[in-house]
Design a protein around this motif. Structure first.
Motif, PDB file in Angstrom:
ATOM      1  N   ASP A   1      41.874  42.573  44.149  1.00  0.00           N
ATOM      2  CA  ASP A   1      41.439  41.178  44.244  1.00  0.00           C
ATOM      3  C   ASP A   1      41.819  40.642  45.617  1.00  0.00           C
ATOM      4  O   ASP A   1      42.313  41.387  46.480  1.00  0.00           O
ATOM      5  N   ALA A   2      41.605  39.343  45.838  1.00  0.00           N
ATOM      6  CA  ALA A   2      41.766  38.780  47.180  1.00  0.00           C
ATOM      7  C   ALA A   2      43.200  38.850  47.697  1.00  0.00           C
ATOM      8  O   ALA A   2      43.426  38.866  48.905  1.00  0.00           O
ATOM      9  N   VAL A   3      44.209  38.899  46.801  1.00  0.00           N
ATOM     10  CA  VAL A   3      45.602  38.974  47.263  1.00  0.00           C
ATOM     11  C   VAL A   3      46.152  40.401  47.203  1.00  0.00           C
ATOM     12  O   VAL A   3      47.329  40.623  47.495  1.00  0.00           O
ATOM     13  N   GLY A   4      45.305  41.368  46.817  1.00  0.00           N
ATOM     14  CA  GLY A   4      45.724  42.773  46.878  1.00  0.00           C
ATOM     15  C   GLY A   4      46.213  43.355  45.562  1.00  0.00           C
ATOM     16  O   GLY A   4      46.678  44.498  45.536  1.00  0.00           O
ATOM     17  N   SER A   5      46.138  42.587  44.454  1.00  0.00           N
ATOM     18  CA  SER A   5      46.441  43.192  43.153  1.00  0.00           C
ATOM     19  C   SER A   5      45.331  44.184  42.837  1.00  0.00           C
ATOM     20  O   SER A   5      44.168  43.937  43.138  1.00  0.00           O
ATOM     21  N   ARG A   6      45.702  45.339  42.217  1.00  0.00           N
ATOM     22  CA  ARG A   6      44.709  46.361  41.901  1.00  0.00           C
ATOM     23  C   ARG A   6      44.436  46.383  40.398  1.00  0.00           C
ATOM     24  O   ARG A   6      45.364  46.177  39.592  1.00  0.00           O
ATOM     25  N   PHE A   7      43.175  46.652  40.063  1.00  0.00           N
ATOM     26  CA  PHE A   7      42.753  46.695  38.664  1.00  0.00           C
ATOM     27  C   PHE A   7      42.015  48.003  38.414  1.00  0.00           C
ATOM     28  O   PHE A   7      41.015  48.286  39.075  1.00  0.00           O
ATOM     29  N   GLY A   8      42.516  48.821  37.475  1.00  0.00           N
ATOM     30  CA  GLY A   8      41.822  50.033  37.049  1.00  0.00           C
ATOM     31  C   GLY A   8      41.023  49.676  35.808  1.00  0.00           C
ATOM     32  O   GLY A   8      41.574  49.145  34.849  1.00  0.00           O
ATOM     33  N   ARG A   9      39.708  49.940  35.830  1.00  0.00           N
ATOM     34  CA  ARG A   9      38.821  49.352  34.810  1.00  0.00           C
ATOM     35  C   ARG A   9      38.195  50.385  33.879  1.00  0.00           C
ATOM     36  O   ARG A   9      37.650  51.382  34.330  1.00  0.00           O
ATOM     37  N   LEU A  10      38.310  50.117  32.577  1.00  0.00           N
ATOM     38  CA  LEU A  10      37.585  50.888  31.560  1.00  0.00           C
ATOM     39  C   LEU A  10      36.542  49.939  30.979  1.00  0.00           C
ATOM     40  O   LEU A  10      36.870  49.059  30.177  1.00  0.00           O
ATOM     41  N   SER A  11      35.297  50.094  31.423  1.00  0.00           N
ATOM     42  CA  SER A  11      34.252  49.141  31.034  1.00  0.00           C
ATOM     43  C   SER A  11      33.918  49.252  29.559  1.00  0.00           C
ATOM     44  O   SER A  11      33.847  50.352  29.010  1.00  0.00           O
TER      45      SER A  11
ATOM     46  N   ILE B   1      38.676  46.935  29.257  1.00  0.00           N
ATOM     47  CA  ILE B   1      40.135  46.928  29.431  1.00  0.00           C
ATOM     48  C   ILE B   1      40.413  47.138  30.917  1.00  0.00           C
ATOM     49  O   ILE B   1      39.796  48.001  31.553  1.00  0.00           O
ATOM     50  N   GLU B   2      41.340  46.346  31.460  1.00  0.00           N
ATOM     51  CA  GLU B   2      41.775  46.582  32.839  1.00  0.00           C
ATOM     52  C   GLU B   2      43.290  46.789  32.864  1.00  0.00           C
ATOM     53  O   GLU B   2      44.034  46.115  32.155  1.00  0.00           O
ATOM     54  N   VAL B   3      43.699  47.735  33.727  1.00  0.00           N
ATOM     55  CA  VAL B   3      45.129  47.949  33.979  1.00  0.00           C
ATOM     56  C   VAL B   3      45.483  47.199  35.254  1.00  0.00           C
ATOM     57  O   VAL B   3      44.850  47.395  36.294  1.00  0.00           O
ATOM     58  N   LEU B   4      46.479  46.336  35.157  1.00  0.00           N
ATOM     59  CA  LEU B   4      46.875  45.488  36.291  1.00  0.00           C
ATOM     60  C   LEU B   4      48.054  46.092  37.054  1.00  0.00           C
ATOM     61  O   LEU B   4      49.096  46.403  36.464  1.00  0.00           O
ATOM     62  N   ALA B   5      47.880  46.262  38.372  1.00  0.00           N
ATOM     63  CA  ALA B   5      49.015  46.529  39.267  1.00  0.00           C
ATOM     64  C   ALA B   5      49.135  45.289  40.143  1.00  0.00           C
ATOM     65  O   ALA B   5      48.471  45.164  41.179  1.00  0.00           O
ATOM     66  N   ASN B   6      49.953  44.344  39.680  1.00  0.00           N
ATOM     67  CA  ASN B   6      50.056  43.038  40.332  1.00  0.00           C
ATOM     68  C   ASN B   6      50.771  43.156  41.681  1.00  0.00           C
ATOM     69  O   ASN B   6      51.785  43.840  41.797  1.00  0.00           O
TER      70      ASN B   6
ATOM     71  N   GLY C   1      50.866  36.859  42.842  1.00  0.00           N
ATOM     72  CA  GLY C   1      49.725  37.523  42.189  1.00  0.00           C
ATOM     73  C   GLY C   1      49.256  36.754  40.963  1.00  0.00           C
ATOM     74  O   GLY C   1      48.052  36.534  40.770  1.00  0.00           O
ATOM     75  N   GLY C   2      50.200  36.322  40.123  1.00  0.00           N
ATOM     76  CA  GLY C   2      49.859  35.586  38.903  1.00  0.00           C
ATOM     77  C   GLY C   2      49.262  34.223  39.231  1.00  0.00           C
ATOM     78  O   GLY C   2      48.332  33.761  38.563  1.00  0.00           O
ATOM     79  N   ARG C   3      49.776  33.584  40.289  1.00  0.00           N
ATOM     80  CA  ARG C   3      49.221  32.276  40.660  1.00  0.00           C
ATOM     81  C   ARG C   3      47.808  32.424  41.220  1.00  0.00           C
ATOM     82  O   ARG C   3      46.960  31.562  41.007  1.00  0.00           O
ATOM     83  N   ALA C   4      47.553  33.542  41.921  1.00  0.00           N
ATOM     84  CA  ALA C   4      46.185  33.762  42.428  1.00  0.00           C
ATOM     85  C   ALA C   4      45.226  33.921  41.249  1.00  0.00           C
ATOM     86  O   ALA C   4      44.147  33.316  41.230  1.00  0.00           O
ATOM     87  N   MET C   5      45.645  34.696  40.236  1.00  0.00           N
ATOM     88  CA  MET C   5      44.753  34.937  39.085  1.00  0.00           C
ATOM     89  C   MET C   5      44.521  33.674  38.264  1.00  0.00           C
ATOM     90  O   MET C   5      43.515  33.558  37.564  1.00  0.00           O
ATOM     91  N   THR C   6      45.491  32.749  38.292  1.00  0.00           N
ATOM     92  CA  THR C   6      45.337  31.527  37.491  1.00  0.00           C
ATOM     93  C   THR C   6      44.926  30.321  38.360  1.00  0.00           C
ATOM     94  O   THR C   6      44.980  29.177  37.913  1.00  0.00           O
ATOM     95  N   GLY C   7      44.553  30.589  39.608  1.00  0.00           N
ATOM     96  CA  GLY C   7      44.037  29.525  40.480  1.00  0.00           C
ATOM     97  C   GLY C   7      45.080  28.502  40.893  1.00  0.00           C
ATOM     98  O   GLY C   7      44.765  27.326  41.049  1.00  0.00           O
ATOM     99  N   ARG C   8      46.317  28.934  41.079  1.00  0.00           N
ATOM    100  CA  ARG C   8      47.385  27.963  41.372  1.00  0.00           C
ATOM    101  C   ARG C   8      47.964  28.060  42.776  1.00  0.00           C
ATOM    102  O   ARG C   8      48.988  27.440  43.063  1.00  0.00           O
TER     103      ARG C   8
END
Ligand SMILES: [Zn+2]
Length: 422
Positions: free
Chosen positions: A70-80, A129-134, A148-155
């Motif tokens: 994402d924009a702040v560099g957290s990585r998400f591994g995705r199982l669609s 399902i996504e795996v979060l590496a915050n 990372g958490g504030r970026a995901m929650t728009g804070r």
């Protein structure tokens, strides 16, 4: 493939194999930021952090999970899944200064192993399902209070990327740019597609190990507040200023430190207060201290109790300052409200523990976690595995491999309920 109503057996050998995979990954990841004493210092946007994120990305891809940042560099591994709604699980990659190899990272690894097993066993889920590496949780390089958490929650507030600096004066925005991330795009990290978040984490305390339990189903998160306090007195000669004429900032600070301890004890458990940082100016052995700057971290799961706690601390500070003719200035450092986690996600975790036949208990978390932020935008809860000796934020953090295996099984069963069943 038709999804079964109840998850078929997760065998002893599944658990053992996945626990070995997790342990091997923990050992590989601890090289990124390793100190000579075996500690791990992996601060956000440093080379060690980039190395760990690259290793995580390779592992996600090898497990068949496409990765995005994402924009702040957290990585998400995705199982669609059939639905774009996302069930998220994971934790943070950064560490404190001279911390251990398990805080945060183990939660990413447990989530990755559980999702890898679900994908291999059941294929495509109903919900994604996504795996979060915050990217950041510890506030150890910048005082960024859950970046990372504030970026995901728009804070994250406008201008914060320029205002927040590390001890070398590097802004978090320029540290991001050095990692190829554009601070202008931070708002894009906000999530509106999450339907659940489960955060696996080490307990960081002695409750599970003492009781002989292996899994903690965490149903509430403690509220955390921090105050930065500056006491101003008058510096002077240690020989010539009589005791009666002194305005010693450090003796005032000492009284406030002991006062904070007394107030926390009077409130009773689970209230805690800690002064972890104190500096004195001018700092000479033969000079009366003219100023003392320090912090008070105080915690309680109940917001009303936290308000009373803060009011008592401030009254005590005022009394000490006026009694010693000191000038007191206070500034809020951090504020994270307590949270009651989601009943349904907790119930899924409990059922998973019963199915796995593992010793478990419900418990609160006394540390701050990303689940507290994400729990404000979607149903969330946490799963704890034991910390040997109750230790964390130090080099000897350790969780037994067998306990990691049960953490993976309980999470896999929980995610099965949340993503494969209705
Ligand atoms: Zn952590």
């Amino acid at each position: 493939m038709a999804t079964p109503a109840v998850m078929p057996s997760f065998s002893d050998s599944d658990r053992a194999e996945l626990a070995q995979e997790a342990d091997a990954l923990i050992q590989r990841l601890r090289r990124h930021g390793r100190g000579e004493d075996g500690s791990v210092t992996r601060l956000v946007y440093t080379a060690a952090w980039q190395g760990a994120m690259a290793e995580i990305e390779d592992w996600f891809r090898a497990a068949g999970l496409p990765v995005r940042s994402d924009a702040v560099g957290s990585r998400f591994g995705r199982l669609s899944g059939d639905s774009p709604e996302v069930v998220l699980s994971g934790s943070h990659i950064d560490s404190v200064v001279r911390g251990g190899a398990y805080d945060g990272v183990l939660g990413v690894v447990i989530a990755g192993c559980a999702v890898h097993w679900l994908a291999a066993t059941f294929g495509r889920p109903k919900r994604t399902i996504e795996v979060l590496a915050n990217c950041e949780e510890e506030s150890s390089r910048f005082s960024c209070n859950f970046w990372g958490g504030r970026a995901m929650t728009g804070r994250i507030l406008e201008g914060e990327s320029d205002r927040l600096t590390d001890p070398e004066g590097v802004s978090i925005g320029s540290a991001m740019r050095a990692c190829g991330l554009d601070p202008e795009r931070i708002p894009e990290a906000e999530r509106a597609d999450l339907v659940a978040f489960v955060e696996p984490h080490i307990e960081q305390g002695p409750v599970l190990a003492t009781a002989g339990d292996v899994i903690g189903v965490v149903d509430q998160g403690v509220g955390v507040r921090g105050l930065s306090i500056s006491l101003q007195g008058a510096a002077g000669h240690a020989g010539t200023i009589p005791m009666a004429r002194r305005r010693d900032a450090l003796t005032g600070a000492a009284e406030v430190v002991l006062g904070a301890e007394r107030i926390a004890k009077e409130q009773g458990a689970p209230a805690v207060a800690t002064v972890g940082h104190l500096t004195v100016e001018p700092g000479g052995f033969n000079q009366v201290p003219g100023s003392a700057d320090f912090t008070i971290d105080f915690r309680h799961p109940n917001e009303a109790a936290l308000d009373r706690f803060e009011a008592s601390l401030l009254r005590m500070l005022e009394k000490v300052a006026s009694g010693r003719e000191l000038e007191a200035r206070t500034r809020p450092l951090i504020g994270q409200p307590g949270i009651r986690f989601d009943d349904h996600v907790c119930a899924c975790l409990e059922t998973a523990c019963q199915e796995a036949g593992v010793a478990w208990r419900r418990m609160p978390s006394h540390a701050g976690h990303d689940a507290q932020l994400l729990g404000s935008i979607c149903p969330a809860a946490m799963l704890f595995v034991p910390s040997q000796g109750g230790h964390s934020h130090r080099p000897d953090e350790y969780t037994e491999v067998a306990h990691i295996g049960y953490g993976i099984e309980v999470l896999a069963r929980t995610l099965f309920r949340l993503a494969y069943q209705d």
